[in-house]
Write a protein that holds these residues in place. Structure first.
Motif, short mmCIF file in Angstrom:
data_model
loop_
_atom_site.label_atom_id
_atom_site.label_comp_id
_atom_site.label_asym_id
_atom_site.label_seq_id
_atom_site.Cartn_x
_atom_site.Cartn_y
_atom_site.Cartn_z
N LYS A 34 -13.84 -35.65 -25.61
CA LYS A 34 -15.27 -36.02 -26.21
C LYS A 34 -16.14 -36.75 -25.06
CE LYS A 34 -14.31 -38.42 -30.52
NZ LYS A 34 -13.35 -39.31 -31.20
N GLN A 38 -19.53 -39.92 -27.41
CA GLN A 38 -18.54 -39.69 -28.40
C GLN A 38 -18.66 -38.46 -29.14
OE1 GLN A 38 -15.72 -41.85 -28.66
NE2 GLN A 38 -16.73 -42.27 -26.67
N THR A 40 -17.89 -34.70 -30.09
CA THR A 40 -16.52 -33.87 -29.92
C THR A 40 -16.97 -32.55 -29.35
OG1 THR A 40 -15.55 -34.86 -31.94
CG2 THR A 40 -14.67 -32.97 -30.94
N GLU A 62 -7.72 -40.45 -37.33
CA GLU A 62 -9.52 -40.49 -37.39
C GLU A 62 -9.95 -39.26 -38.06
OE1 GLU A 62 -11.15 -42.96 -35.84
OE2 GLU A 62 -9.42 -44.10 -34.97
N ASP A 65 -13.42 -37.82 -37.38
CA ASP A 65 -13.54 -37.21 -36.17
C ASP A 65 -12.79 -35.75 -36.10
OD1 ASP A 65 -14.78 -39.00 -34.98
OD2 ASP A 65 -13.27 -39.67 -33.70
N GLU A 69 -13.86 -32.07 -35.50
CA GLU A 69 -13.28 -31.38 -34.65
C GLU A 69 -12.96 -29.87 -35.22
OE1 GLU A 69 -10.05 -32.80 -31.84
OE2 GLU A 69 -9.09 -31.40 -33.03
#
Length: 285
Positions: A34, A38, A40, A62, A65, A69
């Motif tokens: 990250k 924050q 990715t 998460e 996230d 990703e």
């Protein structure tokens, strides 16, 4: 297997490793990190040009996230000229209302089923399985339990919530007989476990000798673990679509069915252009 690469997202590296081991492959090199704001960042650490790429990322932890990703990893592989990219998603996120069945995809999708692995677990771990009743904790899961009951040649039952008045609490009504039998609750997902724990109490009060719960995805958020510990289950069985190691430390009733071989075989069949539907009724050896 030539021209195939398997990469793991950061949601469930243990399952990804099991899948790779099963296929006799090394996991591809990938670094996810990250930035300080924050965002990715994903770096694919090897060439994927002309390769058939599979990215394993589950919808847990998460969730937002991990989903982002996955999208960045897919994009990175596409830009790097992979011939095909397939997302392997053991627990599909944002599917609580079954949106996945409503045709929002314009690409091929194979929905895999845990049912064959569940049947195998029941036969191997519940000595009295021939004298059991498969129970759905709500009316929505009726189709699922009838399928399992048919395959085991046993009875099924379902619990239906009855509202008396607008502001009264739900009353659970058991439809079917569990007297002097082992009751096996089956559901696709358990989050806070309120429904399934209430259902277990209902089954014991209706005369069941033992109660098991078999749940495909064990999310177990909030008060779930303490509820299971206080409930009358012999065992709560989940698949490893979501990592369960930490939960098992706090709850000895949780047992895990490994489904890595189902996912590995689905990858192998997809890569070789074979039918995946065999897996709907068989567990790969």
């Amino acid at each position: 297997m030539p021209n195939i690469k398997i990469f793991s997202g950061s949601s469930h590296p243990d399952l990804s490793q099991k899948i790779a081991d099963r296929l006799g492959l090394e996991l591809g090199k990938v670094v996810t990190k990250k930035f300080s704001n924050q965002e990715t960042c994903v770096e694919i650490g090897e060439s994927v040009r002309g390769e058939d790429v599979y990215i394993v990322q589950s919808g847990c932890g998460e969730i937002n996230d991990n989903l982002m990703e996955l999208l960045i990893m897919i994009n990175a592989c596409k830009i790097a000229s992979a011939s095909r990219v397939t997302a392997v998603i053991p627990c599909f996120p944002y599917a609580r209302q079954d949106k996945k069945d409503k045709g929002f995809f314009d690409i091929p999708v194979d929905n895999l089923y845990a049912e064959p692995a569940v049947l195998k677990w029941i036969k191997e771990n519940i000595p009295e399985w021939k004298n059991c009743t498969i129970v759905s904790p709500d009316a929505g899961g009726a189709k699922r339990v009838t399928s399992i009951a048919d395959r085991l040649n046993v009875d099924f039952a379902l619990i239906h919530k009855e509202r008396k008045k607008a502001n009264e609490v739900d009353r659970m009504v058991l439809v079917g007989d569990v007297t002097d039998r082992v009751a096996i609750l089956v559901d696709d997902m358990a989050d806070t476990c309120g429904t399934v724990c209430h259902a277990a109490d209902k089954l014991i009060s209706a005369g069941a000798t033992k109660v098991y719960a078999i749940l495909t995805h064990g999310i177990f958020s909030g008060p779930a673990i303490s509820r299971i510990n206080n409930a009358c289950f012999e065992a709560v069985v989940v698949t490893n679509t979501i990592p369960q190691e930490e939960k098992m430390k706090h709850c000895p009733k949780i047992q895990v069915i490994d489904i890595s071989m189902i996912l590995a075989e689905a990858i192998r069949r997809t890569h070789n252009g074979e039918s995946v539907s065999y897996l709907f009724s068989h567990v790969p050896l």
